[in-house]
Design an enzyme around this catalytic site. Structure first.
Site, PDB file in Angstrom:
ATOM      1  CG  HIS A 110     139.531  24.145  45.945  1.00 40.75           C
ATOM      2  ND1 HIS A 110     138.448  24.097  45.097  1.00 40.75           N
ATOM      3  CD2 HIS A 110     139.404  25.315  46.625  1.00 40.75           C
ATOM      4  CE1 HIS A 110     137.701  25.167  45.259  1.00 40.75           C
ATOM      5  NE2 HIS A 110     138.254  25.936  46.183  1.00 40.75           N
ATOM      6  CG  HIS A 124     133.543  27.369  45.524  1.00 40.67           C
ATOM      7  ND1 HIS A 124     134.233  27.864  44.440  1.00 40.67           N
ATOM      8  CD2 HIS A 124     134.452  27.306  46.538  1.00 40.67           C
ATOM      9  CE1 HIS A 124     135.496  28.069  44.794  1.00 40.67           C
ATOM     10  NE2 HIS A 124     135.653  27.741  46.055  1.00 40.67           N
ATOM     11  CG  HIS A 127     137.121  31.536  52.475  1.00 39.71           C
ATOM     12  ND1 HIS A 127     136.758  32.220  51.342  1.00 39.71           N
ATOM     13  CD2 HIS A 127     137.525  30.321  52.040  1.00 39.71           C
ATOM     14  CE1 HIS A 127     136.927  31.449  50.276  1.00 39.71           C
ATOM     15  NE2 HIS A 127     137.410  30.285  50.666  1.00 39.71           N
ATOM     16  CD  GLU A 187     137.857  30.184  46.691  1.00 40.60           C
ATOM     17  OE1 GLU A 187     138.370  29.069  46.734  1.00 40.60           O
ATOM     18  OE2 GLU A 187     136.759  30.439  47.243  1.00 40.60           O
TER      19      GLU A 187
END
Ligand code: DHB
Ligand code: FE
Length: 290
Positions: free
Chosen positions: A59, A12, A194, A241
């Site tokens: 977030h 995303h 990431h 995530e």
């Protein structure tokens, strides 16, 4: 009764949304990524759900870090697109499915998942970018209603991968016990490897990502057995995530068919991945580790 027709696992990354919003998808940098997701888009457009249950994380855009629920579900009639500091994305507001949301919360509570409720919620890139990956040109309205399912992946201690997978099983059962004949798609968002800050910023672990892309179909139990420290070590502080993909996988049957997948590095500082699965048959329904 409602049924789960397919599951989508997708990154995303906010810049994927920005590339679409700013008409850069044909640029040299972005074209390989958008070419990679094109077959999934074509298939999904031919298999439209009535509702998308989107498992994602905020977030710290709409949910203050003072109070981060481990698992939460939105029950609103509609959700505004969050302003993440550059104005709202130019995409339609998200229409909710409050009756299904309330049914899911009740059923999950009865299965001992203590779900927090958002009666009001702005949705950030974690939810809107996957919607844009599903439907690049929504016009005035997205083609389906949405139930947001939020997972805390940003503040220690995050739920375990095993707990997320078990939540997925219960979520699948809860969807299938909703009386209206709705077609439901389940999205698991985030990842792949990431890390946005700290000494290992920019970390990409292609070997782990490739293993994960395969095992999410064939051996989700192996992924559910990894600790949060395993995820952070192998995939980075934000790569954790990926545990949200396991919620999606748990909501599908044991038997699924991989329609397509893609993997691309980099999207910003992130390894971007997508895998699309059709849900098959009754055999093994809700099974793997009920
Ligand atoms: C970025 C943000 C994310 O939430 C994510 O999952 C990947 C990348 C970013 O800011 O680049
Ligand atoms: Fe993210």
């Amino acid at each position: 009764m409602a049924e789960v027709i397919w599951g989508l696992a997708t990154s995303h990354v906010p810049s994927i949304g920005a590339a679409m919003d700013n008409e850069k998808t044909a640029d040299e940098y972005w074209k390989p990524l958008f070419d990679g997701i094109a077959p999934a888009r074509t298939w999904m457009a031919e298999h439209r759900p009535d509702v998308a249950v989107i498992v994602y994380n905020d977030h710290a855009n709409a949910v203050d870090l003072d109070l981060v629920p481990t698992f939460a579900i939105g029950t609103a009639e509609s959700y505004d697109v969050a302003d993440e500091g550059w104005g709202r994305r130019p995409v339609p507001p998200v229409v909710g499915a409050p009756e299904l949301s309330e049914h899911l919360i009740r059923e999950l509570m009865d299965e001992s998942f203590d779900i927090a409720t958002f009666h009001q919620l702005d949705v950030d890139h974690g939810l809107t970018v996957p919607l844009s990956i599903y439907c690049p040109e929504p016009g005035d309205a997205w083609p389906c209603a949405v139930v947001p399912v939020l997972v805390n992946v940003i503040q220690y201690p995050q739920p375990t991968a095993a707990r997320c997978y078990a939540l997925g099983h219960a979520l699948g059962r809860a969807i299938r016990s909703f009386p209206p004949d709705l077609k439901v798609a389940v999205f698991g968002t985030g990842g792949m490897s990431h890390q946005l800050a700290g000494a290992r910023a920019g970390l990409i672990n292609t070997e782990f990502d490739r293993m994960f892309l395969e095992a999410i179909e064939s051996d989700p139990d192996k992924l559910a057995a990894l600790t949060r420290e395993d995820y952070i070590r192998e995939a980075g502080t934000e790569g954790i995530e990926l545990i949200m993909w396991l919620v999606m996988r748990g909501a599908l049957n044991k038997n699924i068919a991989r329609i397509t997948d893609t993997y691309h590095v980099p999207a910003s500082n992130t390894a971007a991945g997508l895998a699309l699965f059709e849900n098959l048959g009754d055999e093994g329904k809700g099974s793997v580790a009920a």
